[in-house]
Design an enzyme around this catalytic site. Structure first.
Site, short mmCIF file in Angstrom:
data_model
loop_
_atom_site.label_atom_id
_atom_site.label_comp_id
_atom_site.label_asym_id
_atom_site.label_seq_id
_atom_site.Cartn_x
_atom_site.Cartn_y
_atom_site.Cartn_z
N SER B 46 -1.87 2.97 -0.49
CA SER B 46 -0.90 2.59 0.53
C SER B 46 -1.08 1.10 0.79
CB SER B 46 -1.12 3.40 1.80
OG SER B 46 -0.01 3.25 2.65
N GLU B 47 0.02 0.35 0.75
CA GLU B 47 -0.07 -1.12 0.75
C GLU B 47 -0.69 -1.70 2.02
OE1 GLU B 47 3.94 -0.78 0.15
OE2 GLU B 47 4.60 -1.72 2.01
N ASN B 48 -0.76 -0.92 3.10
CA ASN B 48 -1.39 -1.42 4.32
C ASN B 48 -2.91 -1.33 4.25
OD1 ASN B 48 -0.84 1.42 4.44
ND2 ASN B 48 -1.50 1.41 6.56
#
Lengths: 233, 219
Positions: B46-48
């Site tokens: 997940s890019e976060n």
């Protein structure tokens, strides 16, 4: 030990004045410096340029500053959760610079690391690349992007000590990490402020040298934007 | 029969192979995780700042500090890790992530994608999509074949502001699985009971349908 403690959010944001550029950590509402934001809302400072991945929601986080029209310009990657934001942007009241998320993160990191600019492929062939220098590396076009130059960075961590050392929790590290030390002055608000020596130096994410002011937030609401659960069966 | 969103996700899950690191976008792509066979070793990024994303937490166990890119509360699996946003996009740019699945408003026959803006109407921002499509080596788009007005989203050229150029490799819609080739959209599979003609009518770009086109197998 160089003591970075300030009393509270009000003291931490002292010196932030009209027209300044601020970096604010967080992704969505996860890991936002909510105490500092609330203090800014009370301070009535205005014409701010805010660099933050998102713009909060209508009644929490940066949405509160937007609602009071304290923000002149917003630099973000995704603003879809905020109706007031969309209204101000489409009506032209608010200047907006939408930036690809990885580029936004790297522009912070570059400032943090003393690198003035870098090349990235993100946004090539799109309106993000308009007016920017393009250079090919390994046969692939890249865009020149510059480090941010912010007056203040405001980050939120899980634990910190008087020296400004920070430890983050979970996915709340997000933009708080590359923004720490990226502004001329960095303010850190933490859930738990401890004496030096209580944090294991091996576990420190951000060393205290990057932080000028630290305080324990009075209250953390830590609002959840999308509460998704499964049932036990 | 056109596929449901869940069936589109189910079909895309067959593209996920053992040992892959996979980034899932918001919307239909998020559902893909539900259908990846349990015996495959796959890690979701997940890019976060999460690798090894797990399912939603049990009620009462939500943690405001553990969310995915869609801002949903999630869990992290054994072997997972947290990191910051700059590091996250570093691993994306450096092509450590094997497969990227994302939604789109339009895709063109040369693999351009538009997904973030309708001028004058809707501006949500590109989030991490521009970074992902500029660097990922394997990009699959999950979307509906036509928009709400009945217009094709599978186009000769995108009409909306672009997210990236020459990057999409494959598209899965409620009607078809298509591969982007130098000659146009190559039809690989059709939804059960949907004819090549129906797919052609819903496709504005050049559609290549050679020989017998098999139906998708959705179990």
């Amino acid at each position: 030990m160089i003591d970075k403690r300030v009393k509270n959010a009000q003291e931490a944001i002292s010196g932030i004045s009209n027209g300044m550029t601020l970096m604010l950590g967080g992704f969505g509402l996860c890991g936002i410096p909510e105490n500092s934001i609330n203090a800014l809302v009370e301070s009535d400072v205005k014409d701010l340029t805010c660099i933050s991945n998102n713009a909060g929601v209508d009644d929490f986080g940066l949405g509160l500053l937007l609602y009071k029209k304290q923000i002149k310009k917003m630099i973000a990657s995704y603003v879809g959760e905020n109706a007031e934001f969309e209204r101000q942007m489409l009506s032209g009241e608010l200047q907006v610079e939408l930036t690809p998320q990885g580029t936004l993160a790297e522009k912070c990191r570059a400032a943090q690391a003393g690198i003035p600019a870098f090349y990235t492929p993100a946004g090539y062939g799109t309106e993000v690349a308009e007016g920017k220098e393009i250079k090919e590396f390994n046969g692939k076009p890249h865009i020149l992007e510059y480090a941010y130059n912010a007056d203040y960075s405001i980050v939120k961590a899980w634990k910190g000590d008087y020296a400004g050392n920070l430890i983050f929790k979970g996915s709340a590290r997000n933009f708080n990490f590359p923004m720490a030390g990226a502004g001329k002055i960095t303010i850190a608000e933490v859930e738990e402020l401890v004496e030096p020596g209580k944090l294991d130096p091996n576990e420190i994410h951000i060393p205290g040298i990057m932080i000028q002011r630290i305080f324990q937030g009075e209250k953390f609401e830590k609002r959840i934007e999308q509460r998704t659960v499964r049932t036990k069966d | 029969m056109a596929l449901t969103k869940e069936q589109i996700a189910k079909r895309i899950s067959k593209e996920v192979k053992d040992g892959m690191y996979v980034n899932l976008g918001i919307g239909i792509p998020t559902l893909v995780a539900n259908y990846v066979p349990k015996n495959l070793n796959v890690e979701f990024q997940s890019e976060n700042g999460v690798l090894g994303m797990g399912p939603f937490p049990f009620e009462g166990e939500e943690d405001a500090d553990i969310i995915n890119a869609g801002k949903q509360t999630i869990t992290i699996l054994p072997g997972g890790s947290f990191f910051d946003s700059a590091f996250s996009f570093g691993m994306i740019r450096a092509q450590k992530v094997d497969l990227t699945i994302l939604g789109a408003m339009e895709v063109s026959e040369n693999g351009d994608i538009a997904s973030w803006k309708i001028p004058g109407k809707m501006v949500k921002g590109m989030g991490g999509a521009m970074d992902l499509v500029a660097s990922a080596k394997n990009i699959i788009v999950a979307m509906t074949h036509v928009n709400k007005a009945g217009e094709s989203k599978v186009l000769k050229e995108c009409s909306l502001p672009l997210t990236g150029v020459n990057c999409v490799k494959k598209i899965v819609t409620e009607l078809a699985v298509m591969e982007i080739t130098p000659d146009g959209f190559k039809l690989l599979e059709r939804a059960p009971g949907v004819s090549v003609e129906e797919i052609r009518n819903a496709t504005e770009g050049r559609l290549i349908a050679e020989g017998e086109i098999p139906e998708m197998v959705i179990d």
